[in-house]
Scaffold this active site. Structure first.
Site, PDB file in Angstrom:
ATOM      1  N   TYR A   1      12.677  -8.313  33.384  1.00  0.00           N
ATOM      2  CA  TYR A   1      11.775  -9.502  33.605  1.00  0.00           C
ATOM      3  C   TYR A   1      12.014 -10.494  32.613  1.00  0.00           C
ATOM      4  O   TYR A   1      11.079 -11.511  32.485  1.00  0.00           O
ATOM      5  CB  TYR A   1      10.331  -9.184  33.885  1.00  0.00           C
ATOM      6  CG  TYR A   1      10.040  -8.298  34.809  1.00  0.00           C
ATOM      7  CD1 TYR A   1       9.500  -8.730  36.422  1.00  0.00           C
ATOM      8  CD2 TYR A   1      10.026  -7.011  34.945  1.00  0.00           C
ATOM      9  CE1 TYR A   1       9.411  -8.168  37.379  1.00  0.00           C
ATOM     10  CE2 TYR A   1       9.608  -5.901  36.102  1.00  0.00           C
ATOM     11  CZ  TYR A   1       9.271  -6.641  37.317  1.00  0.00           C
ATOM     12  OH  TYR A   1       8.856  -5.851  38.408  1.00  0.00           O
TER      13      TYR A   1
ATOM     14  N   ARG B   1       8.963  -2.982  23.027  1.00  0.00           N
ATOM     15  CA  ARG B   1       9.642  -1.855  22.682  1.00  0.00           C
ATOM     16  C   ARG B   1       9.914  -1.935  21.233  1.00  0.00           C
ATOM     17  O   ARG B   1       9.703  -0.656  20.570  1.00  0.00           O
ATOM     18  CB  ARG B   1      10.897  -1.822  23.640  1.00  0.00           C
ATOM     19  CG  ARG B   1      11.474  -0.271  23.201  1.00  0.00           C
ATOM     20  CD  ARG B   1      12.613  -0.210  24.639  1.00  0.00           C
ATOM     21  NE  ARG B   1      13.223  -1.162  25.098  1.00  0.00           N
ATOM     22  CZ  ARG B   1      12.994  -2.027  26.274  1.00  0.00           C
ATOM     23  NH1 ARG B   1      11.969  -1.270  27.193  1.00  0.00           N
ATOM     24  NH2 ARG B   1      13.414  -3.005  26.681  1.00  0.00           N
TER      25      ARG B   1
ATOM     26  N   PHE C   1      17.367  -8.337  30.301  1.00  0.00           N
ATOM     27  CA  PHE C   1      17.394  -7.559  31.501  1.00  0.00           C
ATOM     28  C   PHE C   1      16.058  -7.594  32.019  1.00  0.00           C
ATOM     29  O   PHE C   1      14.983  -8.261  31.431  1.00  0.00           O
ATOM     30  CB  PHE C   1      17.872  -6.268  31.257  1.00  0.00           C
ATOM     31  CG  PHE C   1      16.793  -5.330  30.509  1.00  0.00           C
ATOM     32  CD1 PHE C   1      16.838  -5.446  28.989  1.00  0.00           C
ATOM     33  CD2 PHE C   1      16.134  -4.322  31.138  1.00  0.00           C
ATOM     34  CE1 PHE C   1      15.860  -4.653  28.455  1.00  0.00           C
ATOM     35  CE2 PHE C   1      15.379  -3.688  30.394  1.00  0.00           C
ATOM     36  CZ  PHE C   1      15.160  -3.735  29.042  1.00  0.00           C
TER      37      PHE C   1
ATOM     38  N   HIS D   1      20.874  -1.476  26.731  1.00  0.00           N
ATOM     39  CA  HIS D   1      20.263  -2.504  26.014  1.00  0.00           C
ATOM     40  C   HIS D   1      19.020  -1.819  24.999  1.00  0.00           C
ATOM     41  O   HIS D   1      18.940  -1.879  24.032  1.00  0.00           O
ATOM     42  CB  HIS D   1      19.277  -3.273  27.138  1.00  0.00           C
ATOM     43  CG  HIS D   1      20.222  -4.297  27.858  1.00  0.00           C
ATOM     44  ND1 HIS D   1      20.644  -5.650  27.191  1.00  0.00           N
ATOM     45  CD2 HIS D   1      20.603  -4.225  28.802  1.00  0.00           C
ATOM     46  CE1 HIS D   1      21.346  -5.993  28.416  1.00  0.00           C
ATOM     47  NE2 HIS D   1      21.345  -5.157  29.311  1.00  0.00           N
ATOM     48  N   LYS D   2      18.470  -0.578  25.768  1.00  0.00           N
ATOM     49  CA  LYS D   2      17.284   0.053  25.131  1.00  0.00           C
ATOM     50  C   LYS D   2      18.206   1.035  24.046  1.00  0.00           C
ATOM     51  O   LYS D   2      17.525   0.924  22.780  1.00  0.00           O
ATOM     52  CB  LYS D   2      16.713   0.882  25.971  1.00  0.00           C
ATOM     53  CG  LYS D   2      15.852   0.229  27.192  1.00  0.00           C
ATOM     54  CD  LYS D   2      15.240   1.470  27.967  1.00  0.00           C
ATOM     55  CE  LYS D   2      14.352   0.921  28.893  1.00  0.00           C
ATOM     56  NZ  LYS D   2      13.475   1.973  29.475  1.00  0.00           N
TER      57      LYS D   2
ATOM     58  N   ASN E   1      20.180   3.282  29.411  1.00  0.00           N
ATOM     59  CA  ASN E   1      20.055   1.703  29.396  1.00  0.00           C
ATOM     60  C   ASN E   1      20.764   1.498  28.048  1.00  0.00           C
ATOM     61  O   ASN E   1      20.074   1.567  27.132  1.00  0.00           O
ATOM     62  CB  ASN E   1      18.629   1.399  29.415  1.00  0.00           C
ATOM     63  CG  ASN E   1      18.508  -0.021  29.645  1.00  0.00           C
ATOM     64  OD1 ASN E   1      19.004  -0.846  28.513  1.00  0.00           O
ATOM     65  ND2 ASN E   1      17.536  -0.499  30.416  1.00  0.00           N
TER      66      ASN E   1
ATOM     67  N   ASP F   1       8.245   4.290  28.629  1.00  0.00           N
ATOM     68  CA  ASP F   1       7.974   4.125  29.947  1.00  0.00           C
ATOM     69  C   ASP F   1       7.656   2.604  29.775  1.00  0.00           C
ATOM     70  O   ASP F   1       6.514   2.418  28.709  1.00  0.00           O
ATOM     71  CB  ASP F   1       7.043   4.705  30.730  1.00  0.00           C
ATOM     72  CG  ASP F   1       7.029   4.210  32.036  1.00  0.00           C
ATOM     73  OD1 ASP F   1       8.093   4.205  32.832  1.00  0.00           O
ATOM     74  OD2 ASP F   1       5.993   4.078  32.779  1.00  0.00           O
ATOM     75  N   THR F   2       7.994   1.481  30.484  1.00  0.00           N
ATOM     76  CA  THR F   2       7.707   0.243  30.293  1.00  0.00           C
ATOM     77  C   THR F   2       7.268  -0.431  31.507  1.00  0.00           C
ATOM     78  O   THR F   2       7.806  -0.148  32.418  1.00  0.00           O
ATOM     79  CB  THR F   2       8.843  -0.564  29.527  1.00  0.00           C
ATOM     80  OG1 THR F   2       9.153  -0.144  28.284  1.00  0.00           O
ATOM     81  CG2 THR F   2       8.674  -2.107  29.169  1.00  0.00           C
TER      82      THR F   2
HETATM   83  P1  IMP Z   1      11.429   1.273  32.485  1.00  0.00           P
HETATM   84  O1  IMP Z   1      10.151   1.984  32.356  1.00  0.00           O
HETATM   85  O2  IMP Z   1      12.077   0.664  30.864  1.00  0.00           O
HETATM   86  O3  IMP Z   1      12.408   1.857  33.037  1.00  0.00           O
HETATM   87  O4  IMP Z   1      10.972  -0.389  33.006  1.00  0.00           O
HETATM   88  C1  IMP Z   1      10.403  -0.490  34.080  1.00  0.00           C
HETATM   89  C2  IMP Z   1      10.602  -1.989  34.482  1.00  0.00           C
HETATM   90  O5  IMP Z   1      10.586  -2.896  33.514  1.00  0.00           O
HETATM   91  C3  IMP Z   1      11.916  -2.193  34.863  1.00  0.00           C
HETATM   92  O6  IMP Z   1      12.073  -3.031  36.233  1.00  0.00           O
HETATM   93  C4  IMP Z   1      12.656  -2.810  33.867  1.00  0.00           C
HETATM   94  O7  IMP Z   1      13.626  -3.759  34.203  1.00  0.00           O
HETATM   95  C5  IMP Z   1      11.491  -3.737  33.297  1.00  0.00           C
HETATM   96  N1  IMP Z   1      11.513  -3.707  31.871  1.00  0.00           N
HETATM   97  C6  IMP Z   1      11.411  -2.791  31.014  1.00  0.00           C
HETATM   98  N2  IMP Z   1      11.764  -3.254  29.871  1.00  0.00           N
HETATM   99  C7  IMP Z   1      11.723  -4.678  29.797  1.00  0.00           C
HETATM  100  C8  IMP Z   1      12.330  -5.567  28.853  1.00  0.00           C
HETATM  101  O8  IMP Z   1      12.362  -5.395  27.723  1.00  0.00           O
HETATM  102  N3  IMP Z   1      12.231  -6.809  29.256  1.00  0.00           N
HETATM  103  C9  IMP Z   1      12.299  -7.154  30.664  1.00  0.00           C
HETATM  104  N4  IMP Z   1      11.911  -6.164  31.597  1.00  0.00           N
HETATM  105  C10 IMP Z   1      11.702  -4.972  31.194  1.00  0.00           C
END
Ligand code: IMP
Length: 191
Positions: free
Chosen positions: A150, A177, A148, A11-12, A9, A68-69
């Site tokens: 939400y 993050r 990106f 952005h990350k 990703n 993980d987010t």
């Molecule tokens: P992941 O664990 O980072 O893959 O994210 C899990 C979900 O949360 C995905 O739908 C991402 O688009 C959303 N997400 C993760 N980080 C962010 C953020 O910083 N802003 C908005 N949505 C996020």
């Protein structure tokens, strides 16, 4: 020091490289030629972050970290939480996830929510965990174009704009993050 960040990703990667600085070279999954669908089957943020980091360590041998987010909404009992990426039915994507979230919150007055990030680091055979969280609320409709996931429906506490309206630079200063990465970065600086 070189560390693999288990993501592609962009952005990350940009967000993290900006915080960690140039003392540590961050490699993406593409950089190590990993094109696998890394399993994320745990039911906690920590479990998923560890699962991804352990996968890279075991299969590729690199010291690495994974994140993980999720977005946890109070009125939805913490949902979508660890299922944030696949909240909507297939094909789950950010647009459909947001549609489902807004519809589940339709006419709800309690719109409190928080983003939570967990980072799992595997370094020199040891595992370390870092958390970052930001509280805020969910809007009634999308606002803003940047970011990106939400971002267009989340307003952090103390602000009037969504993450998508404030732009990446400001978001990256205060985000869930960023908070987790700052802890990771402080830890790496003590080595
Ligand atoms: P992941 O664990 O980072 O893959 O994210 C899990 C979900 O949360 C995905 O739908 C991402 O688009 C959303 N997400 C993760 N980080 C962010 C953020 O910083 N802003 C908005 N949505 C996020």
């Amino acid at each position: 020091m070189k560390l693999v960040f288990a993501t592609n990703n962009k952005h990350k990667l940009e967000e993290i490289s900006a915080i960690v600085g140039d003392k540590i070279e961050i490699l993406s999954l593409n950089d190590i030629d990993c094109h696998d669908e890394i399993p994320e089957t745990a039911d906690t943020f920590e479990g998923n972050a560890l699962q991804k980091a352990r996968y890279i360590k075991e299969k590729y041998g690199y010291d690495c970290f994974a994140d993980d987010t999720g977005l946890c909404v109070v009125a939805l009992n913490g949902a979508p939480g660890v299922y944030s990426a696949r909240y909507a039915d297939e094909p789950a994507n950010s647009e459909r996830n947001i549609d489902k979230l807004l519809s589940n919150l339709d006419r709800r007055l309690d719109r409190r929510a928080s983003f939570i990030t967990c980072i799992a680091l595997i370094l020199d055979g040891k595992e370390h965990i870092f958390y970052g969280e930001i509280e805020g609320r969910i809007t009634d409709e999308r606002r803003g174009e940047s970011g990106f996931g939400y971002d267009s429906v989340f307003i952090p506490e103390g602000y009037d704009e969504t993450f998508a309206q404030m732009g990446e630079e400001q978001k990256n200063r205060i985000s869930h993050r960023a908070r987790a990465v700052k802890k990771l970065s402080e830890f790496l600086n003590t080595l």
